[in-house]
Design a protein around this motif. Sequence first.
Motif, PDB file in Angstrom:
ATOM      1  N   HIS A  53     -13.904  -3.477 -59.355  1.00 40.28           N
ATOM      2  CA  HIS A  53     -12.728  -3.294 -60.209  1.00 40.28           C
ATOM      3  C   HIS A  53     -11.673  -2.429 -59.519  1.00 40.28           C
ATOM      4  CE1 HIS A  53     -14.805  -5.241 -63.411  1.00 40.28           C
ATOM      5  NE2 HIS A  53     -15.672  -4.279 -63.599  1.00 40.28           N
ATOM      6  N   GLY A  54     -12.134  -1.503 -58.665  1.00 37.53           N
ATOM      7  CA  GLY A  54     -11.213  -0.605 -57.986  1.00 37.53           C
ATOM      8  C   GLY A  54     -11.892   0.060 -56.808  1.00 37.53           C
ATOM      9  N   ASP A  55     -11.104   0.740 -55.969  1.00 34.05           N
ATOM     10  CA  ASP A  55     -11.688   1.515 -54.878  1.00 34.05           C
ATOM     11  C   ASP A  55     -10.737   2.635 -54.465  1.00 34.05           C
ATOM     12  OD1 ASP A  55      -9.787   0.378 -53.016  1.00 34.05           O
ATOM     13  OD2 ASP A  55     -11.085  -1.365 -52.867  1.00 34.05           O
ATOM     14  N   TYR A  56     -11.317   3.601 -53.741  1.00 34.69           N
ATOM     15  CA  TYR A  56     -10.553   4.763 -53.248  1.00 34.69           C
ATOM     16  C   TYR A  56     -10.772   4.907 -51.749  1.00 34.69           C
ATOM     17  CZ  TYR A  56     -10.091   9.518 -51.554  1.00 34.69           C
ATOM     18  OH  TYR A  56      -9.786  10.602 -50.773  1.00 34.69           O
ATOM     19  N   ARG A  57      -9.719   5.338 -51.037  1.00 36.23           N
ATOM     20  CA  ARG A  57      -9.853   5.656 -49.619  1.00 36.23           C
ATOM     21  C   ARG A  57      -8.855   6.759 -49.260  1.00 36.23           C
ATOM     22  NH1 ARG A  57      -6.536   1.427 -49.996  1.00 36.23           N
ATOM     23  NH2 ARG A  57      -4.599   1.444 -48.792  1.00 36.23           N
ATOM     24  N   LYS A  58      -9.199   7.531 -48.249  1.00 41.60           N
ATOM     25  CA  LYS A  58      -8.256   8.512 -47.712  1.00 41.60           C
ATOM     26  C   LYS A  58      -7.528   7.885 -46.532  1.00 41.60           C
ATOM     27  CE  LYS A  58      -7.764  13.310 -46.229  1.00 41.60           C
ATOM     28  NZ  LYS A  58      -8.444  14.607 -45.999  1.00 41.60           N
ATOM     29  N   ASN A  59      -6.205   7.917 -46.555  1.00 42.31           N
ATOM     30  CA  ASN A  59      -5.402   7.294 -45.510  1.00 42.31           C
ATOM     31  C   ASN A  59      -5.311   8.191 -44.270  1.00 42.31           C
ATOM     32  OD1 ASN A  59      -4.742   5.033 -47.144  1.00 42.31           O
ATOM     33  ND2 ASN A  59      -3.220   6.285 -48.216  1.00 42.31           N
ATOM     34  N   PRO A  60      -5.029   7.601 -43.096  1.00 48.64           N
ATOM     35  CA  PRO A  60      -4.941   8.388 -41.854  1.00 48.64           C
ATOM     36  C   PRO A  60      -3.904   9.505 -41.916  1.00 48.64           C
ATOM     37  CG  PRO A  60      -5.067   6.039 -41.355  1.00 48.64           C
ATOM     38  CD  PRO A  60      -4.918   6.156 -42.842  1.00 48.64           C
TER      39      PRO A  60
END
Length: 215
Positions: A53-60
């Motif tokens: 349904h969703g996801d999270y990530r930390k960008n560079p």
Amino acid sequence: MLISFIISLEKNSFTIMSVLEKYLPRLAVAPLTALLQQNQVHLKIVDERKTRHGDYRKNPDGSHGITINANLNKYRFTITLVHEIAHLVAFQKYGRTIKPHGAEWKHTFQKLMLPFLRPDIFPNDLLPVLARHFKNPKASSDTDAMMSIALKSYDLETDKSYIFELPQQTLFVGPSGRKFQKGEKLRKRYQCVEISTGKVYLFQPNAQVTILKTQ
């Protein structure tokens, strides 16, 4: 994957709120807008993905990205968005070595979700189900069959059915697009045979599938 909308850090609160009003209960819009801005989140609202349904990530660059499916009803969208923000907050507070859905995330998710668990945001019939779920939130709301079914009642009508609703031997198309035949229940899950390979797979009772129409 087509992107329906991107909420970036450069957009002002009014712009963000005007978009989120399409996806969230009205009284959840302002506090979730504040959470997004406070935590420097780039939010992408995208076409449905079958596996999440969703996801999270930390960008560079140090900013944070959250992606949510556009087809979720407003109550599932709210829960999913807070779920992903909880990942961000838990990693910042406890470090990135914690388990993604461990005790730290559960505590953070509970704390962030608590202000939204009220009758002017969620319908009265959902609140007891949500209260039970958030005593020990799971990695995915879909693995909580009771909550998944309760939330589905607010979805638009589709041609999908739950596995537990189907008679044994029913042929169906699973979320992956592969074809199966429903078998017996094994404790909590159902054994289903993939038609093309004969391999047996286990399905949660609340897995949503499409009945395969035969000629």
